[in-house]
Design a protein around this motif. Sequence first.
Motif, PDB file in Angstrom:
ATOM      1  N   PRO A  82       1.055  32.643   2.716  1.00 25.14           N
ATOM      2  CA  PRO A  82      -0.006  32.002   1.584  1.00 25.14           C
ATOM      3  C   PRO A  82       0.206  30.626   1.212  1.00 25.14           C
ATOM      4  N   GLY A  83       1.151  29.927   1.739  1.00 20.53           N
ATOM      5  CA  GLY A  83       1.424  28.512   1.560  1.00 20.53           C
ATOM      6  C   GLY A  83       0.710  27.554   2.474  1.00 20.53           C
ATOM      7  N   VAL A  84       0.184  28.277   3.463  1.00 18.05           N
ATOM      8  CA  VAL A  84      -0.692  27.382   4.507  1.00 18.05           C
ATOM      9  C   VAL A  84      -2.306  27.366   4.116  1.00 18.05           C
ATOM     10  N   GLN A  85      -2.746  26.241   4.024  1.00 14.61           N
ATOM     11  CA  GLN A  85      -3.803  26.145   3.592  1.00 14.61           C
ATOM     12  C   GLN A  85      -4.949  26.265   4.626  1.00 14.61           C
ATOM     13  N   ILE A  86      -6.067  26.580   4.507  1.00 14.27           N
ATOM     14  CA  ILE A  86      -7.058  27.219   5.606  1.00 14.27           C
ATOM     15  C   ILE A  86      -8.354  26.195   5.277  1.00 14.27           C
ATOM     16  N   MET A 108       0.811  -1.200  -0.022  1.00 16.34           N
ATOM     17  CA  MET A 108       0.139   0.135  -0.001  1.00 16.34           C
ATOM     18  C   MET A 108       0.930   1.151   0.026  1.00 16.34           C
ATOM     19  N   GLU A 109       0.494   2.075  -0.907  1.00 13.56           N
ATOM     20  CA  GLU A 109       1.186   3.500  -0.952  1.00 13.56           C
ATOM     21  C   GLU A 109       1.149   4.137   0.382  1.00 13.56           C
ATOM     22  N   LYS A 110       2.228   4.806   0.828  1.00  9.17           N
ATOM     23  CA  LYS A 110       2.130   5.558   1.965  1.00  9.17           C
ATOM     24  C   LYS A 110       1.807   6.914   1.689  1.00  9.17           C
ATOM     25  N   LYS A 111       0.670   7.434   2.640  1.00 13.39           N
ATOM     26  CA  LYS A 111       0.227   8.633   2.588  1.00 13.39           C
ATOM     27  C   LYS A 111       1.053   9.681   2.763  1.00 13.39           C
ATOM     28  N   LYS A 112       0.898  10.875   2.016  1.00 10.72           N
ATOM     29  CA  LYS A 112       1.753  12.111   2.562  1.00 10.72           C
ATOM     30  C   LYS A 112       1.577  12.510   3.762  1.00 10.72           C
ATOM     31  N   GLU A 113       2.699  12.986   4.820  1.00 14.43           N
ATOM     32  CA  GLU A 113       2.273  13.482   5.949  1.00 14.43           C
ATOM     33  C   GLU A 113       1.765  14.957   5.948  1.00 14.43           C
ATOM     34  N   ILE A 114       0.466  15.318   6.601  1.00 12.78           N
ATOM     35  CA  ILE A 114      -0.035  16.344   6.668  1.00 12.78           C
ATOM     36  C   ILE A 114      -0.195  17.074   8.137  1.00 12.78           C
ATOM     37  N   ASN A 115       0.939  18.084   8.090  1.00 11.49           N
ATOM     38  CA  ASN A 115       0.973  18.738   9.549  1.00 11.49           C
ATOM     39  C   ASN A 115      -0.207  19.861   9.499  1.00 11.49           C
ATOM     40  N   ILE A 116      -1.218  19.596  10.669  1.00 14.36           N
ATOM     41  CA  ILE A 116      -2.212  20.553  10.844  1.00 14.36           C
ATOM     42  C   ILE A 116      -2.137  21.158  12.409  1.00 14.36           C
ATOM     43  N   ILE A 117      -2.823  22.376  12.498  1.00 19.05           N
ATOM     44  CA  ILE A 117      -3.174  23.147  13.824  1.00 19.05           C
ATOM     45  C   ILE A 117      -4.727  23.040  13.814  1.00 19.05           C
ATOM     46  N   ILE A 118      -5.176  22.944  14.901  1.00 13.45           N
ATOM     47  CA  ILE A 118      -6.582  23.383  15.052  1.00 13.45           C
ATOM     48  C   ILE A 118      -6.889  24.354  16.070  1.00 13.45           C
ATOM     49  N   ALA A 119      -7.755  25.417  15.534  1.00 15.55           N
ATOM     50  CA  ALA A 119      -8.382  26.393  16.548  1.00 15.55           C
ATOM     51  C   ALA A 119      -9.735  26.434  16.668  1.00 15.55           C
ATOM     52  N   ASP A 120      -9.987  26.240  17.755  1.00 13.34           N
ATOM     53  CA  ASP A 120     -11.255  26.186  18.212  1.00 13.34           C
ATOM     54  C   ASP A 120     -11.430  26.560  19.855  1.00 13.34           C
ATOM     55  N   ASP A 121     -12.491  27.471  20.204  1.00 10.41           N
ATOM     56  CA  ASP A 121     -12.392  27.837  21.394  1.00 10.41           C
ATOM     57  C   ASP A 121     -13.383  26.813  22.471  1.00 10.41           C
ATOM     58  N   HIS A 122     -13.565  25.721  21.786  1.00  9.67           N
ATOM     59  CA  HIS A 122     -14.177  24.602  22.752  1.00  9.67           C
ATOM     60  C   HIS A 122     -13.253  23.357  22.788  1.00  9.67           C
ATOM     61  N   GLN A 123     -12.612  23.282  23.934  1.00 13.43           N
ATOM     62  CA  GLN A 123     -11.746  22.113  24.065  1.00 13.43           C
ATOM     63  C   GLN A 123     -12.320  20.633  23.544  1.00 13.43           C
ATOM     64  N   ILE A 124     -13.506  20.419  23.970  1.00 15.27           N
ATOM     65  CA  ILE A 124     -14.268  19.487  23.514  1.00 15.27           C
ATOM     66  C   ILE A 124     -14.293  19.044  21.948  1.00 15.27           C
ATOM     67  N   VAL A 125     -14.327  20.131  21.372  1.00 13.55           N
ATOM     68  CA  VAL A 125     -14.209  20.086  19.862  1.00 13.55           C
ATOM     69  C   VAL A 125     -12.920  19.498  19.431  1.00 13.55           C
ATOM     70  N   ILE A 176      -2.039  22.837   6.835  1.00 10.63           N
ATOM     71  CA  ILE A 176      -3.286  23.140   7.051  1.00 10.63           C
ATOM     72  C   ILE A 176      -3.623  23.633   8.255  1.00 10.63           C
ATOM     73  N   ALA A 177      -4.312  24.882   8.242  1.00  9.48           N
ATOM     74  CA  ALA A 177      -4.909  25.444   9.709  1.00  9.48           C
ATOM     75  C   ALA A 177      -6.362  25.167   9.332  1.00  9.48           C
ATOM     76  N   VAL A 178      -6.698  24.425  10.395  1.00  6.93           N
ATOM     77  CA  VAL A 178      -8.307  24.078  10.673  1.00  6.93           C
ATOM     78  C   VAL A 178      -8.814  25.159  11.683  1.00  6.93           C
ATOM     79  N   LEU A 179      -9.621  26.075  11.176  1.00  5.73           N
ATOM     80  CA  LEU A 179     -10.254  27.002  11.819  1.00  5.73           C
ATOM     81  C   LEU A 179     -11.799  27.126  12.265  1.00  5.73           C
ATOM     82  N   ASP A 180     -12.212  27.463  13.426  1.00  2.00           N
ATOM     83  CA  ASP A 180     -13.533  27.742  13.590  1.00  2.00           C
ATOM     84  C   ASP A 180     -13.671  29.161  13.284  1.00  2.00           C
ATOM     85  N   ILE A 181     -15.055  29.804  12.971  1.00  2.00           N
ATOM     86  CA  ILE A 181     -15.285  31.012  12.963  1.00  2.00           C
ATOM     87  C   ILE A 181     -15.362  31.789  14.038  1.00  2.00           C
TER      88      ILE A 181
END
Length: 212
Positions: free
Chosen positions: A79-83, A1-18, A55-60
């Motif tokens: 600009p290289g960071v995807q949203i 099986m082909e190894k998937k590309k590693e994706i580094n993300i951050i998550i921004a949300d003011d609810h820790q449960i999310v 990738i930055a995962v952002l809540d509104i």
Amino acid sequence: MEKKKEINIIIADDHQIVIDGLKSLLVQHSHIKIIGEASNGLEAIDLIEKNNIDIAVLDISMPEMDGVEATKIIKEKHPGVQILILTMHDGSEFIHELVEIGANGYILKNRGKEEFVEALETIAKGQEYLKGKVLNILVDAVRKPKQKAVQFTKREKDVLRLIIDEHTTAQISAKLNIAHSTVETHRRNLIEKTGVKSSLGLVRYAIENGHM
């Protein structure tokens, strides 16, 4: 099986449960690495400046700086960071604005794990992610009065059609037998002519102006 590309993300949300829920969802997807967590846009930007983020995962809705303002700053300074917008807000005003300022994807929090992972993997490939209700909201814009027609060259129309079909720069280059740099030149010309800020904005423009 082909190894998937590693994706580094951050998550921004003011609810820790999310955030905790998203971490649990990604346990079985070892190629997706959560590099950091933030509770507002300012913290998200700080994490991006200190780490190599794909990738930055952002809540509104977040305190101090919301996801809309954070997206504007990230796209200007990094600009290289995807949203990827992950939110409960399904109002057309939010979707339209975030597409215009350069968000690469928009997904609602009531979607399943598979769609969240699909969105991350799609955006990591340089493609845009819009599906379901979010896409329908943009399609509804077709009913609104169209903007003054913009004239495209034949090649620009070819590139626009392939962007709409979610092709990457490399795929467009191969299909049209033109250089990567030429594809990017056409993309920039399309963005300049239409007044949008991203490829996702081009998709919205195409929907609203009958180019689908």
